[in-house]
Write an enzyme that holds these catalytic residues in place. Structure first.
Site, PDB file in Angstrom:
ATOM      1  N   TRP A  34       1.236  -1.118   0.121  1.00 21.66           N
ATOM      2  CA  TRP A  34      -0.013   0.267  -0.159  1.00 21.66           C
ATOM      3  C   TRP A  34       0.719   1.439  -0.040  1.00 21.66           C
ATOM      4  O   TRP A  34       1.612   1.204   0.498  1.00 21.66           O
ATOM      5  CB  TRP A  34      -1.296   0.354   1.394  1.00 21.66           C
ATOM      6  N   ASN A  41       0.048   5.553   0.291  1.00 22.29           N
ATOM      7  CA  ASN A  41      -1.006   6.901   0.667  1.00 22.29           C
ATOM      8  C   ASN A  41       0.401   8.062  -0.089  1.00 22.29           C
ATOM      9  O   ASN A  41       1.103   7.787  -0.711  1.00 22.29           O
ATOM     10  CB  ASN A  41      -1.740   6.861   1.531  1.00 22.29           C
ATOM     11  N   ASP A  42      -0.053   9.292   0.602  1.00 22.36           N
ATOM     12  CA  ASP A  42       0.722  10.988   0.615  1.00 22.36           C
ATOM     13  C   ASP A  42       2.604  10.400   0.222  1.00 22.36           C
ATOM     14  O   ASP A  42       3.188   9.440   0.598  1.00 22.36           O
ATOM     15  CB  ASP A  42       1.151  11.072   1.776  1.00 22.36           C
ATOM     16  N   GLN A  95       4.368   6.877   2.120  1.00 22.01           N
ATOM     17  CA  GLN A  95       3.198   6.394   3.381  1.00 22.01           C
ATOM     18  C   GLN A  95       3.534   4.774   2.469  1.00 22.01           C
ATOM     19  O   GLN A  95       2.999   4.754   1.745  1.00 22.01           O
ATOM     20  CB  GLN A  95       1.813   7.065   4.071  1.00 22.01           C
ATOM     21  N   PHE A 106       4.172   8.612   9.916  1.00 22.37           N
ATOM     22  CA  PHE A 106       3.750   9.201   9.236  1.00 22.37           C
ATOM     23  C   PHE A 106       3.854  10.453   8.727  1.00 22.37           C
ATOM     24  O   PHE A 106       4.995  10.707   8.326  1.00 22.37           O
ATOM     25  CB  PHE A 106       1.946   9.801  10.186  1.00 22.37           C
ATOM     26  N   SER A 107       3.490  11.181   7.709  1.00 23.66           N
ATOM     27  CA  SER A 107       4.033  12.067   7.129  1.00 23.66           C
ATOM     28  C   SER A 107       5.097  12.995   7.439  1.00 23.66           C
ATOM     29  O   SER A 107       4.879  13.434   8.540  1.00 23.66           O
ATOM     30  CB  SER A 107       2.529  12.554   6.066  1.00 23.66           C
ATOM     31  N   ARG A 113       0.057  16.497  12.899  1.00 24.70           N
ATOM     32  CA  ARG A 113       1.152  15.809  11.853  1.00 24.70           C
ATOM     33  C   ARG A 113       1.306  16.485  10.685  1.00 24.70           C
ATOM     34  O   ARG A 113       0.816  17.652  10.613  1.00 24.70           O
ATOM     35  CB  ARG A 113      -0.020  14.385  11.783  1.00 24.70           C
ATOM     36  N   ASP A 114       2.014  15.696  10.148  1.00 24.31           N
ATOM     37  CA  ASP A 114       2.904  16.216   8.488  1.00 24.31           C
ATOM     38  C   ASP A 114       3.750  17.261   8.950  1.00 24.31           C
ATOM     39  O   ASP A 114       3.470  18.063   7.906  1.00 24.31           O
ATOM     40  CB  ASP A 114       1.532  16.087   7.937  1.00 24.31           C
ATOM     41  N   GLU A 151      -4.649  18.227   6.645  1.00 28.76           N
ATOM     42  CA  GLU A 151      -3.558  17.286   7.346  1.00 28.76           C
ATOM     43  C   GLU A 151      -2.665  18.317   5.160  1.00 28.76           C
ATOM     44  O   GLU A 151      -3.451  19.148   4.786  1.00 28.76           O
ATOM     45  CB  GLU A 151      -4.004  16.140   6.433  1.00 28.76           C
TER      46      GLU A 151
HETATM   47  C1  FRU Z   1      -3.125  12.024   5.255  1.00 30.44           C
HETATM   48  C2  FRU Z   1      -2.567  11.173   5.951  1.00 30.44           C
HETATM   49  C3  FRU Z   1      -1.982  12.401   7.334  1.00 30.44           C
HETATM   50  C4  FRU Z   1      -1.432  10.660   7.537  1.00 30.44           C
HETATM   51  C5  FRU Z   1      -0.512   9.787   6.868  1.00 30.44           C
HETATM   52  C6  FRU Z   1      -1.180   8.491   7.288  1.00 30.44           C
HETATM   53  O1  FRU Z   1      -3.241  11.042   3.996  1.00 30.44           O
HETATM   54  O2  FRU Z   1      -4.187  10.990   6.774  1.00 30.44           O
HETATM   55  O3  FRU Z   1      -1.732  12.762   7.513  1.00 30.44           O
HETATM   56  O4  FRU Z   1       0.552  12.094   8.535  1.00 30.44           O
HETATM   57  O5  FRU Z   1      -1.959  10.200   5.826  1.00 30.44           O
HETATM   58  O6  FRU Z   1      -0.623   7.057   6.746  1.00 30.44           O
END
Ligand code: FRU
Length: 494
Positions: free
Chosen positions: A36, A38-39, A55, A98-99, A167-168, A223
């Site tokens: 998987w 994501n970001d 991610q 996380f990000s 976060r992020d 985010e």
């Molecule tokens: C955004 C998010 C971030 C977080 C990450 C977790 O898509 O929710 O805020 O850091 O994904 O995977």
């Protein structure tokens, strides 16, 4: 000093990627090595190459304990995987890394800042995730987590802000050699805010001020912020959760927001002047930008959306890809986007038709392909009797098709991926209001196996969507209700 958890992830990803056929992936969009994605994280130019972290849950094609995947590229289109960079292996990030982002230190090492996540049992028996900011330092391949992590925690929040939504971090280096970062946060009003932090050396950080407040205008928690100057304007990008639609803006639930304004460096004050969605399609979230060595601001987003990403086929070994790198600029007070110019070098096999009359369905010799760059402009055959509707269909065969259609009388452009391989009844259509002069419109479509990105009017708007259509469906056709003239040129992207 790689931890057992990271070693296992690295061994696993290397073995697992062998089971994914190259043809089953996008070609020039970065996809997850396995499992998987994501970001985008830590998007940077370091030691002569672009680095993209992401991610990452290597063990499953669904979200899980977050690692950081890693890939490098010379042109942002051809990517080479490197071993996973971070794993959730410390007391302060055991439930996820996380990000976050990356900068280069004066001694040539690369500094990563990410959000460490730890689940904490609550009085009601459930869990909440405590979020702090952590550092890791490395050489572009291996990263060591900093001994004084976390470097920012609840003590560094303005009063009333939640320690569960913090976060992020997106860092950048200032001209004077000091560092700044923006971080997403949730204030007492339950919506979002962006916090600004500063540091002399990248390791010791302090709270500066609240850079921007949502005040419950655009969704809830904000985010993945990014903040930079562009064409004399200050630009704040963020991805708000739980957005309400406003007219033709913000239709994505988990949406994207671009705030454009002025920035006073003396007082670190951001004054908003304009807001818009970043992308008007279905699948785009959490973008990050970099400044390229030749001074272009380039943005890449996660080419998915939390509201629609749950519907993928279970047996796939991979899920998740990034958008095209897009050069961004400000024009007439708006954010514009264009596919990165390096894409021109991938063009081959030009097929061109001029002034084609489209009044029913038109198939043109040579118009097909799933890795294609298609530019078209349309205008009404009769200026006094403008057509009702024009559509382009692609990823098409007897069973499948994805379409983009334009109704000049409503000024609405619509993407429809109902027949694009999804077996779930999630959202498959999105409409956007577009500018045109009496039915004259310019579109550029970039197809890469499992996605389409539609650039409208030279980048005034973009609509992005993933597709799940089998590869064999590679037809492209045109269709009109009324009479349309069309110039079209298509290149294969190889
Ligand atoms: C955004 C998010 C971030 C977080 C990450 C977790 O898509 O929710 O805020 O850091 O994904 O995977």
């Amino acid at each position: 000093m790689t931890s057992q958890t990271l070693r296992e992830a690295r061994t696993y990803e290397e073995a697992s990627e062998k089971f994914i056929k190259k043809e089953d992936r996008p070609d020039f969009h970065l996809s997850t090595r396995t499992g998987w994605l994501n970001d985008p994280n830590g998007f940077s130019y370091y030691k002569g190459e672009y680095h993209m972290f992401y991610q990452y849950h290597p063990y499953d094609s669904h979200w899980g304990p977050m690692h950081w995947g890693h890939a490098v590229s010379k042109d942002l289109l051809h990517w080479r995987y490197l071993p996973a960079a971070l794993a959730p292996d410390e007391f302060y990030d055991r439930d996820g890394c996380f990000s976050g982002s990356a900068v280069e230190l004066p001694d040539g090492r690369q500094l990563l800042m990410y959000t460490g996540v730890v689940k904490e049992r609550q009085k009601n028996g459930g869990f909440s995730e405590v979020q702090t900011q952590c550092l890791a330092v490395g050489d572009g391949l291996d990263y060591e987590k900093y001994e004084n992590n976390p470097v920012l925690d609840e003590k560094d929040l303005p009063p009333g802000s939640s320690r569960f939504d913090f976060r992020d971090p997106k860092m950048w280096k200032k001209e004077d050699g000091t560092y700044c970062c923006v971080i997403g946060s949730r204030p007492a009003d339950g919506s979002g805010q962006i916090l600004l932090y500063t540091s002399e050396d990248g390791f010791h950080w302090s709270f500066q001020k609240i850079l921007a407040s949502n005040n419950n205008r655009f969704g809830k928690m904000w985010e993945c912020p990014d903040f930079f100057m562009l064409d004399g304007k200050a630009v704040l990008l963020t991805s708000p959760q739980d957005m309400l639609p406003q007219g033709f803006e913000y239709h994505n639930g988990n949406g994207t927001l671009c705030l454009i304004g002025d920035f006073d460096e003396e007082t670190d004050t951001f004054t908003e002047q304009h807001n818009q969605s970043i992308d008007y399609g279905i699948d785009f979230y959490a973008p990050q930008t970099i400044l390229t060595p030749d001074g272009r601001r380039v943005m890449i987003g996660w080419m998915q959306n939390w509201d629609t990403c749950g519907g993928h086929v279970q047996e796939n070994l991979w899920f998740g890809q990034m958008s095209l790198p897009r050069e961004i600029f400000i024009k007439n007070g708006r954010l514009y986007q264009k596919p990165i110019r390096e894409l021109y070098d991938m063009r081959s096999g030009k097929v061109e038709y001029q002034s084609v009359l489209v009044s029913d369905t038109v198939n043109l010799e040579g118009m097909k392909g799933r890795k294609a760059d298609i530019e078209l402009s349309i205008w009404p055959e009769d200026e006094k009797n403008v057509y009702h509707k024009f559509s382009v269909r692609f990823a098409q065969n007897a069973q499948y098709q994805t379409s983009v259609s334009f109704r000049p009388k409503e000024s609405v452009l619509k993407i429809d991926r109902k027949f694009s391989g999804s077996r779930r009844a999630v959202i498959h259509q999105r409409r956007s209001k577009v500018n045109h002069e009496n039915g004259r419109l310019k579109l550029r479509l970039i197809l890469d196996q499992y996605s389409v990105e539609i650039f409208v009017n030279d980048g005034e708007q973009v609509m992005t969507a993933t597709m799940y259509t089998e590869r064999e469906a590679d037809g492209i056709s045109f269709c009109a209700d009324g009479e349309v003239r069309m110039d079209v040129v298509k290149y294969d992207l190889v």
